[in-house]
Design an enzyme around this catalytic site. Structure first.
Site, PDB file in Angstrom:
ATOM      1  N   HIS A   1      14.656  37.877 100.154  1.00 19.00           N
ATOM      2  CA  HIS A   1      15.423  39.367 100.751  1.00 19.00           C
ATOM      3  C   HIS A   1      16.961  39.523 100.133  1.00 19.00           C
ATOM      4  O   HIS A   1      17.403  40.437  99.558  1.00 19.00           O
ATOM      5  CB  HIS A   1      15.549  39.179 102.349  1.00 19.00           C
ATOM      6  CG  HIS A   1      16.187  40.273 103.042  1.00 19.00           C
ATOM      7  ND1 HIS A   1      15.525  41.289 103.588  1.00 19.00           N
ATOM      8  CD2 HIS A   1      17.544  40.536 102.988  1.00 19.00           C
ATOM      9  CE1 HIS A   1      16.232  42.109 104.155  1.00 19.00           C
ATOM     10  NE2 HIS A   1      17.721  41.661 103.836  1.00 19.00           N
ATOM     11  N   GLU A   2      17.676  38.293 100.231  1.00 13.58           N
ATOM     12  CA  GLU A   2      19.043  38.391  99.566  1.00 13.58           C
ATOM     13  C   GLU A   2      19.061  38.543  98.185  1.00 13.58           C
ATOM     14  O   GLU A   2      19.952  39.117  97.552  1.00 13.58           O
ATOM     15  CB  GLU A   2      19.711  37.182 100.237  1.00 13.58           C
ATOM     16  CG  GLU A   2      19.952  37.031 101.668  1.00 13.58           C
ATOM     17  CD  GLU A   2      20.635  38.252 102.099  1.00 13.58           C
ATOM     18  OE1 GLU A   2      21.437  39.042 101.345  1.00 13.58           O
ATOM     19  OE2 GLU A   2      20.399  38.788 103.477  1.00 13.58           O
TER      20      GLU A   2
ATOM     21  N   HIS B   1      18.601  42.140  97.088  1.00 10.81           N
ATOM     22  CA  HIS B   1      19.950  42.883  97.349  1.00 10.81           C
ATOM     23  C   HIS B   1      20.662  42.451  95.957  1.00 10.81           C
ATOM     24  O   HIS B   1      21.309  43.482  95.309  1.00 10.81           O
ATOM     25  CB  HIS B   1      20.536  42.224  98.463  1.00 10.81           C
ATOM     26  CG  HIS B   1      20.080  42.923  99.761  1.00 10.81           C
ATOM     27  ND1 HIS B   1      20.036  44.171  99.954  1.00 10.81           N
ATOM     28  CD2 HIS B   1      20.052  42.194 100.940  1.00 10.81           C
ATOM     29  CE1 HIS B   1      19.238  44.497 101.148  1.00 10.81           C
ATOM     30  NE2 HIS B   1      19.718  43.204 101.806  1.00 10.81           N
TER      31      HIS B   1
END
Length: 225
Positions: free
Chosen positions: A33-34, A37
């Protein structure tokens, strides 16, 4: 959610299956997820995630231990957010929205992959009745379920969740920065609402619909077997 699993009187196997799946989420889902980003921000021109060592899938670069504990106990949580400097973006509002959206999209992709593995294990379980395949099914189903819940949770348009960055694309800077001044207090209020179950119903309702759609997509390849 471990709390719900324990409250419902689940078996030791079900509890172990849930714990294994949540650990997979903490050490795999949150880093992806990170990373999503960070990778999106870098592709759009911001080198900050690379300079801060966040352009990696190493889970220890991303884990917030309080957020990880919340995922294990309650099914929602967070990682250390990737810092982004919108001044590097050509179109700051648009590119910030894309960067924010990358995390939840990564969750939904991981949910789809997990459900494909579920269907594959179920396909072979029907043929072989191997018990291990049943455990594989439940572990990856839990992983898919938590990924969907995290995607929906992160799209709530309040700071510091990803949805607030999407909201910035539609608000003037004046109103957006005014909201961000109260980011910490708003997030504490959200955690309180989750703790008391006020948001559990709406989030579960939305997550169920998203899960249903992804489950259908994951079933398509197996319609021809």
């Amino acid at each position: 959610m471990l709390y719900s699993v324990l409250r419902d009187g689940s078996s030791a196997t079900q509890i172990l299956t849930y714990i294994l799946s949540t650990l997979a989420v903490v050490f795999l889902t949150l880093p992806v997820h990170e990373y999503a980003h960070g990778l999106t921000a870098v592709k759009l021109g911001d080198p900050t995630p690379r300079y801060q060592g966040r352009l990696t899938l190493n889970p220890f670069a991303h884990i917030d231990w309080m957020g990880a504990a919340c995922i294990i106990l309650f099914g929602f949580g967070w990682a250390r957010p990737v810092q982004v400097n919108s001044r590097y973006f050509k179109n700051p509002k648009r590119d910030m929205a894309f960067t924010a959206l990358a995390g939840p999209v990564a969750n939904l992709i991981m949910a789809l992959i997990s459900l494909l593995i579920c269907n594959l294990s179920n396909y072979f379980y029907i043929k072989t009745a191997t018990t291990v395949l049943a455990y594989v099914y439940y572990i990856f189903y839990y992983i898919a379920d938590i990924n969907v819940y995290l995607a929906v949770f992160n799209l709530i348009p309040i700071p510091p969740l990803d949805g607030s960055r999407l909201l910035s694309a539609f608000l003037s800077d004046k109103y957006y920065y005014k909201i961000m001044q109260y980011e910490r207090y708003i997030f504490l209020a959200v955690l309180a609402l989750l703790w008391f179950g006020v948001l559990s119903g709406p989030l579960s309702f939305l997550s169920a619909y998203v899960m249903r759609g992804i489950s259908y997509l994951a079933s398509i390849p197996f319609m021809f077997l």
